[in-house]
Design a protein around this motif. Structure first.
Motif, PDB file in Angstrom:
ATOM      1  N   ASN A 113       0.831  -1.211   0.000  1.00  0.00           N
ATOM      2  CA  ASN A 113       0.000   0.000   0.000  1.00  0.00           C
ATOM      3  C   ASN A 113       0.863   1.258   0.000  1.00  0.00           C
ATOM      4  O   ASN A 113       0.633   2.213   0.750  1.00  0.00           O
ATOM      5  N   ASN A 114       1.908   1.215  -0.844  1.00  0.00           N
ATOM      6  CA  ASN A 114       2.832   2.337  -1.062  1.00  0.00           C
ATOM      7  C   ASN A 114       3.729   2.645   0.136  1.00  0.00           C
ATOM      8  O   ASN A 114       4.368   3.705   0.182  1.00  0.00           O
TER       9      ASN A 114
ATOM     10  N   ARG B  77      -6.729  -7.770  -1.632  1.00  0.00           N
ATOM     11  CA  ARG B  77      -7.081  -6.486  -1.036  1.00  0.00           C
ATOM     12  C   ARG B  77      -5.881  -5.567  -0.876  1.00  0.00           C
ATOM     13  O   ARG B  77      -6.039  -4.412  -0.490  1.00  0.00           O
ATOM     14  N   THR B  78      -4.688  -6.088  -1.130  1.00  0.00           N
ATOM     15  CA  THR B  78      -3.483  -5.277  -0.971  1.00  0.00           C
ATOM     16  C   THR B  78      -2.940  -4.853  -2.325  1.00  0.00           C
ATOM     17  O   THR B  78      -3.268  -5.438  -3.360  1.00  0.00           O
ATOM     18  N   THR B  79      -2.096  -3.843  -2.297  1.00  0.00           N
ATOM     19  CA  THR B  79      -1.420  -3.387  -3.515  1.00  0.00           C
ATOM     20  C   THR B  79       0.073  -3.582  -3.327  1.00  0.00           C
ATOM     21  O   THR B  79       0.862  -2.635  -3.420  1.00  0.00           O
TER      22      THR B  79
END
Length: 443
Positions: A41-42, A57-59
């Motif tokens: 998430n960055n 659900r994660t990036t």
């Protein structure tokens, strides 16, 4: 790298090894990288739970450096092929901004969570091995130990990642492209210089997207010059339950297989034919494995091209066809049937007709149809079909529907007994990754 812990199966850490897919020219192949950065998430992390990293659900994103790995030279007694890290990295040339000079830099790739597969290499000692050239591993610090991963593991990972790409409908241009300064370093190669761990299907799509002819058989991965003849021989072996002399990556399709790729039920493999007077029939299709061939020669067969599996017009579906009966009427194209599929086609689509060896007590087939259905000694000998399994040869010059032989074993379910045949053509369900048609968006 030390000979102790390499990869924790529960956590993914900076420095761990993972694989992904990369493009290089017309090849999509496995790439082995060492992670240098992990983002969730960055936010940068030194490690991440493997389950969380895989979560939709994660990036999660991982940046890694492309490693140089070399193949072993297995002995005839040991056929296990492995790849060892030689301590180096794959590099590309990069122009120095504002100058005409260039320098080499290590290839760095940023990859999303969906196209990452962590691997757990096995530590190994260089000086204990007799299947490598130790001089190729001078970049190993200390020159003592490195790690290895089997070619089978890499190929399984390659196939898995491609399957995920197909499922997500990822376009081919979404894969990072690499043009190494030394082409021998990537894609990874066998000792003879051929690419080692690639996705054959994806590479075929890449070649097709660039207008190139595909010369690798999708079934056995052999390099061929005449795809129609080569795949036709695979189909004929499948029809007669004749074993292949090599292992097939994919079996021949069970129902009406395409004469170019051997797959069943693929939309782009639908083929049409135009017959105009005495001219050679013209055919059209979108199968990426199609090749142009001499129809007049292929329909006869020869020692060099024995398979006679060509697209034909079903005379039962189209007993009269504009262009055949009058040159003044404009020819039209109709659905074609591959010659080796004609018996199956008649069994499923023309229930009113006799099919010798399969279905009796119906309407006699026209002699011209029987002639088209016939198999020659030439093609069955060339395919090494045992004589007791030869397919029916029809004597259509004397009386219609009198077979010279009624022995016809069949592997494909569509050619079983007549009692099991539906009147209408059965619809087949096609599984993902059986063919490139699962990726219409990729081209």
């Amino acid at each position: 790298m030390s000979s102790g812990h390499i990869t924790d199966i529960n956590s993914f850490l900076v420095g761990d090894i993972f694989v992904t897919l990369l493009r290089s020219s017309q090849t999509l192949s496995i790439a082995v990288l060492r992670s240098t950065s992990i983002f969730l998430n960055n936010v940068s992390h030194a490690s991440i739970n493997a389950t969380i990293m895989k979560s939709a659900r994660t990036t999660a994103k991982v940046i890694g450096q492309l490693l140089a790995i070399l193949p072993t030279h297995p002995s005839p007694e040991s056929l296990q092929l492995s790849f060892l890290w030689n301590g180096g990295y794959v590099k590309v040339r990069s122009t120095i901004q504002g100058t005409t000079d260039s320098t080499e830099r290590v290839v760095t790739i940023s990859t999303t969570r969906s196209m990452i597969e962590p691997i757990n290499p096995e530590p190994t000692f260089i000086w204990l091995r007799d299947d490598i050239n130790a001089d190729d591993f001078t970049e190993i610090k200390g020159g003592q130990s490195t790690w290895q991963v089997s070619a089978d593991t890499l190929q399984a990972a390659c196939d898995l990642l491609w399957a995920k790409a197909v499922d997500m409908k990822s376009p081919l241009n979404s894969f990072s492209s690499v043009s190494p300064s030394d082409p021998k370093n990537f894609p990874y190669r066998l000792a003879d210089g051929t690419p080692a761990v690639i996705s054959t299907e994806a590479s075929a799509l890449l070649a097709a997207s660039e207008g190139a002819h595909i010369t690798v058989c999708p079934l056995c991965e052999a390099s061929v010059s005449d795809m129609c003849c080569h795949v036709g021989m695979h189909i004929l072996r499948a029809m007669t339950n004749t074993p292949e002399n090599m292992s097939l990556k994919e079996p021949v399709g069970a129902v009406l297989p395409c004469g170019f790729c051997g797959h069943s039920g693929m939309p782009q493999c639908a083929i049409t034919i135009t017959v105009q007077g005495d001219a050679v029939p013209a055919w059209e299709m979108k199968c990426i494995y199609k090749h142009i061939f001499r129809y007049g020669s292929a329909v006869i067969g020869s020692k060099n091209t024995p398979s006679r599996n060509v697209p034909v017009k079903c005379e039962l579906c189209h007993p009269t066809l504009p262009g055949r009966t009058s040159r003044k009427v404009q020819a039209i194209s109709v659905d074609a049937v591959w010659r080796y599929n004609l018996t199956e086609h008649i069994l499923t689509d023309h229930d009113e007709y006799v099919v010798p060896g399969h279905r009796e007590t119906r309407v006699a087939l026209p002699s011209g149809v029987l002639a088209t259905m016939a198999f020659l000694e030439l093609e069955q000998k060339a395919t090494h079909v045992p004589k007791e399994r030869w397919l029916t040869s029809y004597d259509h010059t004397e009386k219609e529907n009198i077979p010279a032989s009624t022995s016809r074993p069949s592997k494909r379910p569509a050619l079983n007994s007549a009692n099991s045949m539906p009147i209408k053509r059965a619809h087949t369900s096609v599984q993902v990754l059986h063919t490139s048609s699962t990726l219409p968006e990729l081209l």
